[in-house]
Write a protein that holds these residues in place. Structure first.
Motif, PDB file in Angstrom:
ATOM      1  N   MET A  26      35.982 -22.098 -29.876  1.00  0.00           N
ATOM      2  CA  MET A  26      36.642 -21.593 -31.077  1.00  0.00           C
ATOM      3  C   MET A  26      35.924 -20.395 -31.696  1.00  0.00           C
ATOM      4  SD  MET A  26      39.272 -23.369 -31.033  1.00  0.00           S
ATOM      5  CE  MET A  26      39.992 -22.699 -32.504  1.00  0.00           C
ATOM      6  N   THR A  27      34.864 -19.929 -31.087  1.00  0.00           N
ATOM      7  CA  THR A  27      34.166 -18.745 -31.579  1.00  0.00           C
ATOM      8  C   THR A  27      35.128 -17.563 -31.565  1.00  0.00           C
ATOM      9  OG1 THR A  27      32.044 -19.520 -30.751  1.00  0.00           O
ATOM     10  CG2 THR A  27      32.239 -17.166 -31.171  1.00  0.00           C
ATOM     11  N   VAL A  28      35.197 -16.840 -32.665  1.00  0.00           N
ATOM     12  CA  VAL A  28      36.100 -15.698 -32.770  1.00  0.00           C
ATOM     13  C   VAL A  28      35.350 -14.441 -32.340  1.00  0.00           C
ATOM     14  CG1 VAL A  28      37.518 -14.307 -34.336  1.00  0.00           C
ATOM     15  CG2 VAL A  28      37.418 -16.797 -34.604  1.00  0.00           C
ATOM     16  N   LEU A  29      35.969 -13.694 -31.435  1.00  0.00           N
ATOM     17  CA  LEU A  29      35.383 -12.461 -30.913  1.00  0.00           C
ATOM     18  C   LEU A  29      36.107 -11.270 -31.515  1.00  0.00           C
ATOM     19  CD1 LEU A  29      35.348 -13.536 -27.161  1.00  0.00           C
ATOM     20  CD2 LEU A  29      33.501 -13.774 -28.816  1.00  0.00           C
ATOM     21  N   ARG A  30      35.335 -10.275 -31.914  1.00  0.00           N
ATOM     22  CA  ARG A  30      35.887  -9.031 -32.453  1.00  0.00           C
ATOM     23  C   ARG A  30      35.094  -7.888 -31.860  1.00  0.00           C
ATOM     24  NH1 ARG A  30      34.387  -6.166 -36.764  1.00  0.00           N
ATOM     25  NH2 ARG A  30      33.079  -7.835 -37.544  1.00  0.00           N
ATOM     26  N   ALA A  31      35.776  -6.813 -31.534  1.00  0.00           N
ATOM     27  CA  ALA A  31      35.102  -5.659 -30.959  1.00  0.00           C
ATOM     28  C   ALA A  31      34.266  -4.962 -32.027  1.00  0.00           C
ATOM     29  CB  ALA A  31      36.111  -4.684 -30.366  1.00  0.00           C
ATOM     30  N   ALA A  32      33.080  -4.501 -31.630  1.00  0.00           N
ATOM     31  CA  ALA A  32      32.199  -3.790 -32.558  1.00  0.00           C
ATOM     32  C   ALA A  32      32.486  -2.299 -32.529  1.00  0.00           C
ATOM     33  CB  ALA A  32      30.740  -4.051 -32.189  1.00  0.00           C
ATOM     34  N   THR A  33      33.441  -1.877 -31.729  1.00  0.00           N
ATOM     35  CA  THR A  33      33.800  -0.475 -31.588  1.00  0.00           C
ATOM     36  C   THR A  33      35.320  -0.366 -31.589  1.00  0.00           C
ATOM     37  OG1 THR A  33      33.602   1.458 -30.147  1.00  0.00           O
ATOM     38  CG2 THR A  33      33.640  -0.688 -29.075  1.00  0.00           C
ATOM     39  N   ASP A  34      35.837   0.822 -31.780  1.00  0.00           N
ATOM     40  CA  ASP A  34      37.295   0.991 -31.797  1.00  0.00           C
ATOM     41  C   ASP A  34      37.845   1.481 -30.460  1.00  0.00           C
ATOM     42  OD1 ASP A  34      36.197   3.487 -31.932  1.00  0.00           O
ATOM     43  OD2 ASP A  34      37.440   4.198 -33.576  1.00  0.00           O
ATOM     44  N   HIS A  35      37.008   1.527 -29.440  1.00  0.00           N
ATOM     45  CA  HIS A  35      37.442   1.936 -28.105  1.00  0.00           C
ATOM     46  C   HIS A  35      36.583   1.211 -27.060  1.00  0.00           C
ATOM     47  CE1 HIS A  35      33.968   4.441 -28.969  1.00  0.00           C
ATOM     48  NE2 HIS A  35      33.826   4.615 -27.664  1.00  0.00           N
ATOM     49  N   ALA A  49      39.353  -4.672 -24.016  1.00  0.00           N
ATOM     50  CA  ALA A  49      40.713  -4.170 -24.213  1.00  0.00           C
ATOM     51  C   ALA A  49      41.591  -5.242 -24.852  1.00  0.00           C
ATOM     52  CB  ALA A  49      41.304  -3.714 -22.889  1.00  0.00           C
ATOM     53  N   ARG A  50      41.474  -6.491 -24.399  1.00  0.00           N
ATOM     54  CA  ARG A  50      42.270  -7.587 -24.964  1.00  0.00           C
ATOM     55  C   ARG A  50      41.866  -7.853 -26.414  1.00  0.00           C
ATOM     56  NH1 ARG A  50      43.520  -8.175 -20.001  1.00  0.00           N
ATOM     57  NH2 ARG A  50      45.274  -9.330 -19.230  1.00  0.00           N
ATOM     58  N   VAL A  51      40.560  -7.837 -26.683  1.00  0.00           N
ATOM     59  CA  VAL A  51      40.081  -8.098 -28.047  1.00  0.00           C
ATOM     60  C   VAL A  51      40.501  -6.953 -28.972  1.00  0.00           C
ATOM     61  CG1 VAL A  51      38.020  -8.355 -29.476  1.00  0.00           C
ATOM     62  CG2 VAL A  51      38.180  -9.579 -27.311  1.00  0.00           C
ATOM     63  N   LEU A  52      40.390  -5.721 -28.502  1.00  0.00           N
ATOM     64  CA  LEU A  52      40.801  -4.578 -29.323  1.00  0.00           C
ATOM     65  C   LEU A  52      42.293  -4.633 -29.636  1.00  0.00           C
ATOM     66  CD1 LEU A  52      38.781  -1.631 -27.745  1.00  0.00           C
ATOM     67  CD2 LEU A  52      38.736  -2.327 -30.135  1.00  0.00           C
ATOM     68  N   ARG A  53      43.078  -5.005 -28.644  1.00  0.00           N
ATOM     69  CA  ARG A  53      44.531  -5.068 -28.839  1.00  0.00           C
ATOM     70  C   ARG A  53      44.885  -6.131 -29.880  1.00  0.00           C
ATOM     71  NH1 ARG A  53      46.948  -6.938 -23.962  1.00  0.00           N
ATOM     72  NH2 ARG A  53      45.737  -5.289 -23.001  1.00  0.00           N
ATOM     73  N   ALA A  54      44.198  -7.261 -29.845  1.00  0.00           N
ATOM     74  CA  ALA A  54      44.507  -8.365 -30.760  1.00  0.00           C
ATOM     75  C   ALA A  54      43.819  -8.226 -32.114  1.00  0.00           C
ATOM     76  CB  ALA A  54      44.097  -9.686 -30.122  1.00  0.00           C
ATOM     77  N   ALA A  64      42.436 -17.888 -21.852  1.00  0.00           N
ATOM     78  CA  ALA A  64      43.810 -18.170 -21.429  1.00  0.00           C
ATOM     79  C   ALA A  64      44.555 -16.873 -21.141  1.00  0.00           C
ATOM     80  CB  ALA A  64      44.531 -18.977 -22.502  1.00  0.00           C
ATOM     81  N   ASP A  65      44.357 -15.875 -21.975  1.00  0.00           N
ATOM     82  CA  ASP A  65      45.007 -14.579 -21.795  1.00  0.00           C
ATOM     83  C   ASP A  65      44.571 -13.913 -20.491  1.00  0.00           C
ATOM     84  OD1 ASP A  65      46.720 -12.478 -22.575  1.00  0.00           O
ATOM     85  OD2 ASP A  65      45.041 -11.383 -23.464  1.00  0.00           O
ATOM     86  N   LEU A  66      43.304 -14.078 -20.140  1.00  0.00           N
ATOM     87  CA  LEU A  66      42.771 -13.488 -18.910  1.00  0.00           C
ATOM     88  C   LEU A  66      42.987 -14.389 -17.687  1.00  0.00           C
ATOM     89  CD1 LEU A  66      39.364 -12.173 -20.280  1.00  0.00           C
ATOM     90  CD2 LEU A  66      41.294 -10.776 -19.525  1.00  0.00           C
ATOM     91  N   SER A  67      43.486 -15.595 -17.908  1.00  0.00           N
ATOM     92  CA  SER A  67      43.659 -16.601 -16.845  1.00  0.00           C
ATOM     93  C   SER A  67      42.345 -16.876 -16.129  1.00  0.00           C
ATOM     94  CB  SER A  67      44.721 -16.153 -15.835  1.00  0.00           C
ATOM     95  OG  SER A  67      45.963 -15.994 -16.457  1.00  0.00           O
ATOM     96  N   LEU A  68      41.282 -17.010 -16.917  1.00  0.00           N
ATOM     97  CA  LEU A  68      39.947 -17.310 -16.395  1.00  0.00           C
ATOM     98  C   LEU A  68      39.397 -18.545 -17.087  1.00  0.00           C
ATOM     99  CD1 LEU A  68      38.322 -13.752 -16.397  1.00  0.00           C
ATOM    100  CD2 LEU A  68      38.875 -15.127 -14.387  1.00  0.00           C
TER     101      LEU A  68
END
Length: 122
Positions: A26-35, A49-54, A64-68
């Motif tokens: 349940m740890t929430v991941l957020r990108a530290a950069t905008d690219h 890319a997935r984290v930035l998009r979301a 689940a999104d990465l199917s890994l």
């Protein structure tokens, strides 16, 4: 990177354990950069890319999104966190425990007023 053709252990360079044991499903991941930075591995690029998009994603949802498997995404996320490209936020229960240790228990009178106010909503 085609997820169907590449086994998960290749994504992590054969590693099965994260560099630190601080991430939870349940740890929430957020990108530290905008690219997505140039020096990131292809697997790391997929994660960022997935984290930035979301905007922000729980680790389990990203897996689940990465199917890994979550265990492999933990390894990738720890690598990105160690490099300073991801910001992680622990689940609420861990935060509450830390808050109690620092601040003491919450004001029960205030919590009761909030509950009464929520019950009064239509």
């Amino acid at each position: 990177m085609d997820r169907r053709l590449i086994p998960p252990y290749v994504w992590t360079g054969g590693r099965t354990r994260p560099s630190r044991n601080v991430l939870d499903r349940m740890t929430v991941l957020r990108a530290a950069t905008d690219h997505v930075p140039v020096g990131v591995s292809p697997a790391g690029q997929q994660v960022l890319a997935r984290v930035l998009r979301a905007g922000a994603l729980p680790l389990a949802e990203l897996a689940a999104d990465l199917s890994l498997p979550v265990s492999f995404v933990k390894v990738l996320a720890c690598d990105l966190f160690d490099a300073g490209w991801l910001v992680v936020r622990t689940p609420a229960s861990s935060c509450e425990q830390a808050w109690y240790e620092d601040e003491g228990p919450p004001d029960t009178h205030l919590l009761e007023r909030v509950i009464d106010g929520l019950k009064a909503l239509p």
